[in-house]
Every structure is written in C-alpha cells, then in structure tokens.
Motif scaffolding. Structure first.
Motif, PDB file in Angstrom:
ATOM      1  N   CYS A 182       2.035   1.703  -3.401  1.00 28.89           N
ATOM      2  CA  CYS A 182       0.936   2.189  -4.247  1.00 28.89           C
ATOM      3  C   CYS A 182       0.675   3.674  -4.026  1.00 28.89           C
ATOM      4  N   ILE A 183       0.800   4.118  -2.775  1.00 30.83           N
ATOM      5  CA  ILE A 183       0.610   5.547  -2.489  1.00 30.83           C
ATOM      6  C   ILE A 183       1.666   6.372  -3.217  1.00 30.83           C
ATOM      7  N   LYS A 184       2.906   5.919  -3.161  1.00 32.65           N
ATOM      8  CA  LYS A 184       3.988   6.633  -3.853  1.00 32.65           C
ATOM      9  C   LYS A 184       3.765   6.614  -5.366  1.00 32.65           C
ATOM     10  N   THR A 242      -4.727   3.379   6.542  1.00 33.41           N
ATOM     11  CA  THR A 242      -3.905   3.799   5.401  1.00 33.41           C
ATOM     12  C   THR A 242      -4.618   3.565   4.075  1.00 33.41           C
ATOM     13  N   ILE A 243      -5.219   2.390   3.953  1.00 32.50           N
ATOM     14  CA  ILE A 243      -5.886   2.073   2.688  1.00 32.50           C
ATOM     15  C   ILE A 243      -7.174   2.878   2.523  1.00 32.50           C
ATOM     16  N   GLN A 291       0.887   6.277  -6.842  1.00 32.61           N
ATOM     17  CA  GLN A 291      -0.274   7.126  -7.130  1.00 32.61           C
ATOM     18  C   GLN A 291       0.136   8.596  -7.214  1.00 32.61           C
ATOM     19  N   LEU A 292       1.028   9.019  -6.338  1.00 37.02           N
ATOM     20  CA  LEU A 292       1.528  10.389  -6.394  1.00 37.02           C
ATOM     21  C   LEU A 292       2.268  10.648  -7.707  1.00 37.02           C
ATOM     22  N   ARG A 344      -8.442   9.305  -1.731  1.00 39.70           N
ATOM     23  CA  ARG A 344      -7.749  10.104  -2.768  1.00 39.70           C
ATOM     24  C   ARG A 344      -8.019   9.540  -4.164  1.00 39.70           C
ATOM     25  N   ALA A 345      -8.107   8.213  -4.272  1.00 37.28           N
ATOM     26  CA  ALA A 345      -8.312   7.595  -5.583  1.00 37.28           C
ATOM     27  C   ALA A 345      -9.709   7.868  -6.142  1.00 37.28           C
ATOM     28  N   PHE A 382      -6.076   6.060   1.095  1.00 36.17           N
ATOM     29  CA  PHE A 382      -5.728   5.823  -0.306  1.00 36.17           C
ATOM     30  C   PHE A 382      -6.996   5.806  -1.171  1.00 36.17           C
ATOM     31  N   ILE A 407       0.833  -1.207   0.000  1.00 35.36           N
ATOM     32  CA  ILE A 407       0.000   0.000   0.000  1.00 35.36           C
ATOM     33  C   ILE A 407       0.865   1.252   0.000  1.00 35.36           C
ATOM     34  N   VAL A 408       1.940   1.232   0.768  1.00 37.98           N
ATOM     35  CA  VAL A 408       2.862   2.379   0.767  1.00 37.98           C
ATOM     36  C   VAL A 408       3.461   2.580  -0.622  1.00 37.98           C
TER      37      VAL A 408
END
Length: 373
Positions: A228-230, A327-328, A232-233, A334-335, A331, A225-226
């Motif tokens: 994926c967050i990066k 966290t998810i 996604q940015l 934002r998605a 995510f 997930i971390v």
C-alpha cells in the motif's frame, strides 16, 4: 482482452481516437495544422472584431464570449501538442496500472475497474453530445437574430463581412471549422476526467486493501501495508503528473469561467427573441456542465484520498506487532495529506472553490444588471 498500447485502454480509447485523428497525440501530420491554423486566424479576427465593433451590446458580449472560448480551445490543443510525449508517457503508466488491476485475483478490484471504465466512457459520450449541441447552437444563432449576423464575429481589414459574397464565404467557413474546435475542446476535458477517475480508483483500491486487513497475521499485514505504501507513492506521483500537465490550463479556465458565465447571464436578459434565449441557455449549460464535471471529480479525488487514512485506521492496526503498528501510523500520517488537483499549483480544485467562484460570478452579474438597467 489484450491491451498492447494506450489506444487499447478502454478508459482512454474514445478520446484518444479523436486526438489521434487530428494528430494532437500519437501522430504528427497535416491534420494538426489544418485544425490549428484556421483557428488561430479566426480567433485573431474575433478579438479584432470585439475591439473595433460598433454592433449592439448583445452582439459584442456574445462575440467576446466565443472569442475567449476559442482561445481556450487553441490553448488546450497547443499544450497537448507541446506536451505530447509527456501525455503519452503518462498514459503508458496508466496502461500498466490498468493491466495490473484487470489481472487481479480479487474480483472486487476488477469490479471497481469496470465501474470506473463505464463511468469514463459514459461521461465522454455525454460531453461529446453537449459539444455537438453547442456547435449546432453556434451555427443556428444567426437564423434567429433580429439583424444580419454571423455564427461568431470576425474582422478583416478592408472587408465588409455583411456584403455578398463575403457574408456567404465567412458563414460557410465558420460552419466548417466549428466541429474541429469541438474535437479540440471536449476530448481534452474527457481525457483529464478519465485521469482523475483513475486516480479515484487508485484511492479505492488502497481503501479496499486496508479494510481487508482485519483478522490477519502481523506478517501478512506488514506485506500488504508495504504494498500500500508503494501504491500510495504511485498515486501521489500520478496526481503530481496531472498537475504538471494541466495546472496552468486550469488557472486560465478558472479566470475565464466566471467572466464567461457572467457575460452569458447578462446576455440572457438583453436578447430579444425566445429562440436566442434558448441558444444562450445551451451556451450557459455547456460551460457550466464542463466546469461542474471537472470540479466534482477533482473534489471526489480529494475526498477519496482522505478516506485512505480512515481505512487504514479501521484496519485494527492495534492488533499487529509494534513494528507493523509504527509502519501503519506513518502511512496514516502521509495519507492525511490529501491528493489534490491544483489550479495554478496553489488552490485545490474542489466544490468549495467552485461555490466561491459561482458566488463571485453572481455578484458581478447582479451589479452589471443594476448598472445596465
């Protein structure tokens, strides 16, 4: 396969080679001015011709259409030259992301990358073929005209363009510069489509990673997930950069597209020969296809970015520990705000917008047809 520079990226190589030859990107030499200066001259004479013209309405409409098309071509080329280093820096980021996916241990990601590359190269070839066909149509139109005509109008004070040898000189000059315009217009479309296709690929990579979170430990899920967050940015920054480079070009084309399509539909009902109708149909198909391709893939990017949130929700997030769940959830939040290609930094470019534009264009066409009839 070694990808040492942006020219080696298969996604970009076909169109970059054309742009490099004309020195719009990667190089700066005399070819840039050899292409731009004659086009600036001819486009000026085109608008003067439309203003001073005493020709029949069908010739005026056709010449106005080509004048706007040439102006758009020049606009694309000039903006490419002005923003050359921004484009090259952006494509360098694509090169690094492309290498990362190409070297991935996940065969599914490598397959998606290959499909994206094949699609990009196929679209480039089809667009270049359509551009070549349009060039042929421009140059063949006078052969089927009912009176003496040039491929497109031009006005030079003190010169009668229909007298010899001026007619032959103008005709030859227009035939020579037409392919250069194709090389300015079509590769730009192809390049932006390639950018959008890679953005769609990034969305699919995120979806793939998130859907594979089932039956994994909370610790591993948190790591993914971390990542994926990066990623996604990176995707958000990727789309923002496309918008910074293209949004006002799209705004002009949005305003010009409806007018050009309406003009061509009107011209289709007033031309006098079947051959002219066929050539006008080629014009209509070319401008329509270029817009549909762009709007379709922009719409696909919009949809695929929304599906990232759905993929995250389907990852059995409720089986993870509380920290990972929080966290998810962030995510997903934002998605749910889609990544969109914007027209004028305001309106998202999607099929709904294209439909509205086509509806307005047809309404104006029917009004024009009724008034003319």
């Amino acid at each position: 396969m070694q990808i040492r520079s942006i020219e080696d990226v298969p996604l970009l190589s076909t169109n970059l080679s054309i742009m490099k030859f004309w020195s719009f990107l990667l190089e700066h030499n005399w070819r840039r001015y050899f292409a731009l200066i004659p086009y600036l001259f001819i486009n000026t004479t085109q608008f003067l011709d439309v203003y001073f013209s005493t020709e029949p309405i069908d010739a005026i409409v056709r010449n106005a259409y080509i004048a706007v098309l040439f102006f758009n071509t020049i606009l694309r080329a000039v903006l490419l030259c002005v923003n050359r280093f921004e484009y090259e820096g952006f494509m360098e980021k694509i090169r690094l992301l492309y290498i990362e996916l190409m070297n991935s241990e996940d065969p599914a990601l490598r397959k998606m990358l290959q499909e994206c590359t094949v699609a990009s190269r196929f679209i480039s070839k089809v667009n270049l073929l359509m551009g070549f066909t349009s060039c042929v149509g421009f140059n063949m139109y006078p052969l089927f005209a009912t009176s003496k005509a040039l491929p497109f109008g031009m006005y030079v004070p003190g010169v009668d363009k229909y007298e010899s040898p001026y007619y032959q000189i103008c005709f030859l000059f227009q035939i020579i510069i037409t392919p250069a315009g194709c090389c300015m217009y079509i590769p730009f479309t192809n390049l932006i489509v390639s950018f959008i296709l890679f953005g769609i690929l990034m969305c699919k990579v995120l979806q793939h990673k998130l859907r594979n979170l089932k039956d994994v430990s909370s610790e591993k899920a948190r790591m993914v997930i971390v990542w994926c967050i990066k990623y996604q940015l990176q995707l958000i920054n990727f789309v923002d950069t496309i918008n910074d480079l293209t949004t006002f070009t799209f705004l002009f084309e949005f305003m010009a597209f409806g007018a050009m399509l309406c003009a061509m539909l009107f011209l289709l009902i007033i031309v006098e020969t079947v051959a002219q109708m066929c050539i006008i149909c080629i014009y209509i198909f070319m401008i329509f296809a270029q817009s549909v391709i762009m709007y379709y893939f922009a719409n696909e990017l919009y949809d695929q970015s929304l599906k990232v949130a759905i993929a995250a929700y389907e990852s059995n997030w409720f089986d993870f520990d509380v920290s990972t769940q929080k966290t998810i959830k962030l995510f997903i939040l934002r998605a749910q705000k889609p990544c969109a290609i914007l027209v004028g930094k305001v309106y998202p470019m999607n099929l709904e917008m294209l439909q509205s534009l086509l509806n307005a264009t047809y309404s104006y066409f029917t009004l024009l047809k009724r008034v003319y009839g």
